[in-house]
Motif scaffolding. Structure first.
Motif, PDB file in Angstrom:
ATOM      1  N   CYS A  32       0.826  -1.212   0.000  1.00 39.58           N
ATOM      2  CA  CYS A  32       0.000   0.000   0.000  1.00 39.58           C
ATOM      3  C   CYS A  32       0.866   1.271   0.000  1.00 39.58           C
ATOM      4  O   CYS A  32       1.696   1.465   0.886  1.00 39.58           O
ATOM      5  N   LEU A  34       0.022   4.049   0.830  1.00 35.10           N
ATOM      6  CA  LEU A  34      -0.411   4.993   1.881  1.00 35.10           C
ATOM      7  C   LEU A  34       0.227   4.699   3.235  1.00 35.10           C
ATOM      8  O   LEU A  34      -0.084   5.367   4.226  1.00 35.10           O
ATOM      9  N   TYR A  35       1.110   3.722   3.292  1.00 31.97           N
ATOM     10  CA  TYR A  35       1.747   3.381   4.576  1.00 31.97           C
ATOM     11  C   TYR A  35       2.331   4.625   5.233  1.00 31.97           C
ATOM     12  O   TYR A  35       2.175   4.866   6.430  1.00 31.97           O
ATOM     13  N   CYS A  41      -4.064   7.378   6.715  1.00 31.63           N
ATOM     14  CA  CYS A  41      -4.250   6.596   5.491  1.00 31.63           C
ATOM     15  C   CYS A  41      -5.712   6.265   5.230  1.00 31.63           C
ATOM     16  O   CYS A  41      -6.110   6.025   4.099  1.00 31.63           O
ATOM     17  N   GLY A  43      -7.263   3.625   6.418  1.00 29.76           N
ATOM     18  CA  GLY A  43      -7.495   2.184   6.454  1.00 29.76           C
ATOM     19  C   GLY A  43      -7.608   1.630   7.867  1.00 29.76           C
ATOM     20  O   GLY A  43      -7.546   2.363   8.851  1.00 29.76           O
ATOM     21  N   ASN A  44      -7.774   0.329   7.934  1.00 29.87           N
ATOM     22  CA  ASN A  44      -7.978  -0.367   9.206  1.00 29.87           C
ATOM     23  C   ASN A  44      -6.680  -1.061   9.623  1.00 29.87           C
ATOM     24  O   ASN A  44      -6.392  -2.170   9.191  1.00 29.87           O
ATOM     25  N   PHE A  45      -5.902  -0.384  10.431  1.00 31.30           N
ATOM     26  CA  PHE A  45      -4.610  -0.953  10.842  1.00 31.30           C
ATOM     27  C   PHE A  45      -4.431  -0.795  12.339  1.00 31.30           C
ATOM     28  O   PHE A  45      -5.188  -0.083  13.005  1.00 31.30           O
ATOM     29  N   LYS A  53       3.169  -0.553  11.278  1.00 30.00           N
ATOM     30  CA  LYS A  53       1.744  -0.647  10.958  1.00 30.00           C
ATOM     31  C   LYS A  53       1.424  -2.072  10.516  1.00 30.00           C
ATOM     32  O   LYS A  53       2.037  -2.586   9.584  1.00 30.00           O
ATOM     33  N   CYS A  55      -1.264  -4.035   8.739  1.00 34.47           N
ATOM     34  CA  CYS A  55      -2.416  -3.789   7.857  1.00 34.47           C
ATOM     35  C   CYS A  55      -3.141  -5.082   7.505  1.00 34.47           C
ATOM     36  O   CYS A  55      -3.928  -5.102   6.551  1.00 34.47           O
ATOM     37  N   CYS A  58      -6.822  -4.836   6.819  1.00 35.32           N
ATOM     38  CA  CYS A  58      -7.282  -3.791   5.894  1.00 35.32           C
ATOM     39  C   CYS A  58      -7.387  -4.338   4.476  1.00 35.32           C
ATOM     40  O   CYS A  58      -6.395  -4.765   3.898  1.00 35.32           O
ATOM     41  N   LEU A  60      -8.969  -2.340   2.137  1.00 39.94           N
ATOM     42  CA  LEU A  60      -9.278  -1.140   1.354  1.00 39.94           C
ATOM     43  C   LEU A  60      -8.544  -1.058   0.010  1.00 39.94           C
ATOM     44  O   LEU A  60      -9.182  -0.864  -1.029  1.00 39.94           O
ATOM     45  N   PRO A  61      -7.215  -1.234  -0.036  1.00 39.07           N
ATOM     46  CA  PRO A  61      -6.538  -1.116  -1.337  1.00 39.07           C
ATOM     47  C   PRO A  61      -6.922  -2.222  -2.312  1.00 39.07           C
ATOM     48  O   PRO A  61      -6.668  -2.114  -3.504  1.00 39.07           O
TER      49      PRO A  61
HETATM   50  S1  SF4 Z   1      -4.269   0.384   6.827  1.00 34.85           S
HETATM   51 FE1  SF4 Z   1      -4.927  -0.025   4.716  1.00 34.85          FE
HETATM   52  S2  SF4 Z   1      -4.938   1.976   3.694  1.00 34.85           S
HETATM   53 FE2  SF4 Z   1      -3.705   2.166   5.595  1.00 34.85          FE
HETATM   54  S3  SF4 Z   1      -1.583   1.792   4.964  1.00 34.85           S
HETATM   55 FE3  SF4 Z   1      -2.450  -0.156   5.656  1.00 34.85          FE
HETATM   56  S4  SF4 Z   1      -3.217  -1.148   3.780  1.00 34.85           S
HETATM   57 FE4  SF4 Z   1      -2.923   1.048   3.330  1.00 34.85          FE
END
Ligand code: SF4
Length: 100
Positions: A32, A34-35, A41, A43-45, A53, A55, A58, A60-61
């Motif tokens: 991703c 967006l890290y 970002c 997302g669900n992390f 992080k 992820c 998540c 989303l991507p």
């Molecule tokens: S939580 Fe989701 S949107 Fe955020 S960085 Fe991780 S993969 Fe990307």
């Protein structure tokens, strides 16, 4: 739209996240972009004890169309961060703008 979606079922890790409709699983953003936005970002992390992080929850991507559009919108913020860092580095803080 083909530029928003690709899928690689031959990948040893496919599907790398649990998702109901695997036909909609997009591999386009395998790592991703967006890290670097941390908690912004969208997302669900969660953070590991070591500050990484995690992820894994998540998807989303990976959601067809939704993930692409979300990341495109957030990339404006990434561009802003890099631009503002550069402006700070060269002492031109007065040119810093907020695209949010
Ligand atoms: S939580 Fe989701 S949107 Fe955020 S960085 Fe991780 S993969 Fe990307």
């Amino acid at each position: 739209m083909n530029y928003k979606f690709n899928q690689n079922k031959a990948c040893e890790f496919f599907p790398c996240h649990k998702m109901e409709n695997l036909e909609e699983f997009s591999c386009m953003f395998c790592y991703c972009p967006l890290y670097m936005l941390g908690k912004e970002c969208g997302g669900n992390f969660k953070y590991t004890a070591g500050g990484i992080k995690d992820c894994s929850n998540c998807i989303l991507p990976h959601i067809k169309d939704v993930g692409y559009d979300h990341i495109q919108k957030k990339m404006l913020h990434v561009i802003e961060c890099v631009r503002n860092e550069h402006l700070r580095d060269i002492g031109e803080e007065d040119k810093i703008i907020n695209l949010k």
